[in-house]
Design a protein around this motif. Structure first.
Motif, PDB file in Angstrom:
ATOM      1  N   UNK A 180      46.340  66.409-100.049  1.00 28.20           N
ATOM      2  CA  UNK A 180      46.605  67.689-100.671  1.00 28.20           C
ATOM      3  C   UNK A 180      48.106  67.825-100.919  1.00 28.20           C
ATOM      4  N   UNK A 181      48.468  68.812-101.687  1.00 23.18           N
ATOM      5  CA  UNK A 181      49.870  69.029-101.993  1.00 23.18           C
ATOM      6  C   UNK A 181      50.662  69.204-100.710  1.00 23.18           C
ATOM      7  N   UNK A 182      51.745  68.470-100.601  1.00 21.44           N
ATOM      8  CA  UNK A 182      52.592  68.547 -99.415  1.00 21.44           C
ATOM      9  C   UNK A 182      52.219  67.569 -98.324  1.00 21.44           C
ATOM     10  N   UNK A 183      51.116  66.842 -98.481  1.00 23.20           N
ATOM     11  CA  UNK A 183      50.676  65.899 -97.443  1.00 23.20           C
ATOM     12  C   UNK A 183      51.441  64.586 -97.494  1.00 23.20           C
ATOM     13  N   UNK A 184      51.804  64.089 -96.333  1.00 28.97           N
ATOM     14  CA  UNK A 184      52.053  62.671 -96.176  1.00 28.97           C
ATOM     15  C   UNK A 184      50.675  62.031 -96.085  1.00 28.97           C
ATOM     16  N   UNK A 185      50.537  60.804 -96.549  1.00 29.33           N
ATOM     17  CA  UNK A 185      49.209  60.221 -96.543  1.00 29.33           C
ATOM     18  C   UNK A 185      49.263  58.705 -96.417  1.00 29.33           C
ATOM     19  N   UNK A 186      48.137  58.156 -96.019  1.00 34.71           N
ATOM     20  CA  UNK A 186      48.023  56.713 -95.791  1.00 34.71           C
ATOM     21  C   UNK A 186      47.177  56.097 -96.891  1.00 34.71           C
ATOM     22  N   UNK A 187      47.787  55.257 -97.696  1.00 36.84           N
ATOM     23  CA  UNK A 187      47.093  54.549 -98.776  1.00 36.84           C
ATOM     24  C   UNK A 187      46.623  53.198 -98.242  1.00 36.84           C
ATOM     25  N   UNK A 188      45.319  52.958 -98.310  1.00 38.35           N
ATOM     26  CA  UNK A 188      44.755  51.717 -97.781  1.00 38.35           C
ATOM     27  C   UNK A 188      44.141  50.902 -98.914  1.00 38.35           C
ATOM     28  N   UNK A 189      44.217  49.598 -98.765  1.00 35.92           N
ATOM     29  CA  UNK A 189      43.600  48.687 -99.717  1.00 35.92           C
ATOM     30  C   UNK A 189      43.314  47.386 -98.985  1.00 35.92           C
ATOM     31  N   UNK A 190      42.718  46.434 -99.684  1.00 33.28           N
ATOM     32  CA  UNK A 190      42.426  45.134 -99.078  1.00 33.28           C
ATOM     33  C   UNK A 190      42.419  44.071-100.163  1.00 33.28           C
ATOM     34  N   UNK A 191      42.790  42.862 -99.777  1.00 37.16           N
ATOM     35  CA  UNK A 191      42.812  41.735-100.710  1.00 37.16           C
ATOM     36  C   UNK A 191      42.379  40.482 -99.965  1.00 37.16           C
ATOM     37  N   UNK A 192      41.917  39.499-100.713  1.00 36.51           N
ATOM     38  CA  UNK A 192      41.507  38.233-100.095  1.00 36.51           C
ATOM     39  C   UNK A 192      42.715  37.306 -99.973  1.00 36.51           C
ATOM     40  N   UNK A 193      42.716  36.557 -98.901  1.00 31.87           N
ATOM     41  CA  UNK A 193      43.796  35.590 -98.675  1.00 31.87           C
ATOM     42  C   UNK A 193      43.289  34.507 -97.730  1.00 31.87           C
ATOM     43  N   UNK A 194      43.281  33.254 -98.201  1.00 30.22           N
ATOM     44  CA  UNK A 194      42.881  32.137 -97.349  1.00 30.22           C
ATOM     45  C   UNK A 194      41.472  32.249 -96.804  1.00 30.22           C
ATOM     46  N   UNK A 195      40.559  32.754 -97.604  1.00 26.63           N
ATOM     47  CA  UNK A 195      39.183  32.853 -97.155  1.00 26.63           C
ATOM     48  C   UNK A 195      38.905  34.035 -96.239  1.00 26.63           C
ATOM     49  N   UNK A 196      39.849  34.939 -96.104  1.00 28.91           N
ATOM     50  CA  UNK A 196      39.670  36.133 -95.263  1.00 28.91           C
ATOM     51  C   UNK A 196      40.103  37.362 -96.052  1.00 28.91           C
ATOM     52  N   UNK A 197      39.866  38.524 -95.484  1.00 29.53           N
ATOM     53  CA  UNK A 197      40.293  39.785 -96.094  1.00 29.53           C
ATOM     54  C   UNK A 197      41.475  40.334 -95.310  1.00 29.53           C
ATOM     55  N   UNK A 198      42.511  40.712 -96.028  1.00 31.31           N
ATOM     56  CA  UNK A 198      43.713  41.260 -95.391  1.00 31.31           C
ATOM     57  C   UNK A 198      43.861  42.731 -95.777  1.00 31.31           C
ATOM     58  N   UNK A 199      43.670  43.658 -94.827  1.00 30.24           N
ATOM     59  CA  UNK A 199      43.888  45.080 -95.115  1.00 30.24           C
ATOM     60  C   UNK A 199      45.379  45.361 -95.321  1.00 30.24           C
ATOM     61  N   UNK A 200      45.667  46.308 -96.177  1.00 29.27           N
ATOM     62  CA  UNK A 200      47.056  46.670 -96.457  1.00 29.27           C
ATOM     63  C   UNK A 200      47.199  48.185 -96.329  1.00 29.27           C
ATOM     64  N   UNK A 201      48.296  48.610 -95.706  1.00 30.63           N
ATOM     65  CA  UNK A 201      48.501  50.020 -95.403  1.00 30.63           C
ATOM     66  C   UNK A 201      49.866  50.456 -95.925  1.00 30.63           C
ATOM     67  N   UNK A 202      49.891  51.592 -96.612  1.00 29.24           N
ATOM     68  CA  UNK A 202      51.138  52.128 -97.159  1.00 29.24           C
ATOM     69  C   UNK A 202      51.269  53.591 -96.743  1.00 29.24           C
TER      70      UNK A 202
END
Length: 311
Positions: A86-108
């Protein structure tokens, strides 16, 4: 002059400090006074965790991951909520990608203005379990990464303190001491005088007025008769508690001293006993003030952090 007898029990400062945070509670809202002590523009008392849209998960599994991450952050004393930002929120953006046959979560970690404040990769996760939306895999990823994210948030808060000239990172704490009550003999006066002399250092000043104070300290003494000690002689149990409060009455912590003493040994002058107890108590109180304010936390510089390499 009396000295503490050989039956002196170890001081219980670890117990006293359990009520405050050795790791700052990033984004928590401890009240008006604590907000003033840390930084002028603290993030709000909430970290939004929206359902990720680029997670290699189904919609239901992505929502579950967001929920698990919010719960894991709550476990790190971060009041996170799995909901759209919401407006004024700090927030956590999450995503994931493949790397070396595994999944790597990414956090911003994102600011309310949409700026990347910090980012990091989580530990690699088995691709089959991730793709299937396995509950154990999603929860495990959240639990493993939460301490790292909490540390980043603490560093962000420390950076804001560093830039604020009014925070306790840039000036001594003003501590109002309200005296000691409940002690036998001349303990109330002797302990108070000794503590008032022992507490000040380069990061803490002491006063007797509440106006403008950052913290208030009150000492209480409780003396009880006990059963015979190891030697077969009766002992008294004395408990000295040094309560550390913010001016609005919130407890920042309490330093507790527990001792066994010979009966009536402190009915008169406390002498050196007061000095020894006050010196030890001052150390505990200074630790509480430091932990509560977060003034010794390492600031996270402006700009994003380098992502961790996948395992």
């Amino acid at each position: 002059m009396r000295r503490l007898c050989s039956t002196l029990l170890p001081l219980c400062f670890p117990l006293a400090l359990g009520g405050c945070f050795s790791l700052s509670r990033p984004f928590a809202d401890p009240g008006q006074q604590a907000r003033y002590l840390t930084a002028a523009n603290l993030p709000p008392a909430r970290l939004a965790v929206p359902t990720p849209t680029d997670s290699l998960l189904s919609d239901d599994a992505a929502a579950l991951w967001a929920h698990d991450m919010a719960q894991a952050m709550v476990g790190q004393s971060v009041p996170a909520i799995a909901q759209p930002r919401k407006k004024g929120d700090w927030w956590l953006k999450m995503s994931a990608a493949t790397h070396g046959g595994a999944v790597v979560p990414h956090y911003v970690i994102m600011t309310p203005e949409g700026k990347v404040r910090a980012e990091t990769d989580g530990p690699a996760v088995d691709m089959a379990g991730w793709s299937a939306g396995d509950k154990t895999a999603l929860q495990g990823a959240a639990v493993q990464e939460a301490p790292q994210l909490a540390g980043l948030l603490t560093g962000i808060q420390a950076n804001m303190m560093q830039q604020d000239p009014h925070s306790l990172m840039n000036r001594p704490a003003k501590i109002c001491f309200k005296g000691v009550t409940g002690a036998p003999g001349d303990g109330n006066v002797a302990l108070a005088r000794a503590f008032y002399a022992a507490l000040p250092d380069k990061t803490n000043t002491v006063t007797t007025t509440e106006k403008g104070a950052d913290f208030i300290v009150r000492g209480t003494v409780d003396l009880k008769s006990g059963a015979a000690g190891n030697t077969g002689h009766p002992v008294d149990h004395i408990e000295i508690i040094w309560h550390v409060l913010t001016p609005d009455g919130k407890e920042a912590g309490a330093a507790t001293q527990l001792h066994d003493i010979a009966p009536h040994s402190l009915d008169g002058a406390w002498g050196d006993t007061a000095d020894m107890a006050a010196d030890e108590a001052a150390q505990g109180v200074r630790t509480i003030v430091t932990n509560f304010s977060g003034r010794e936390h390492k600031p996270l510089p402006d700009g994003k952090t380098a992502p961790k390499k996948a395992a």
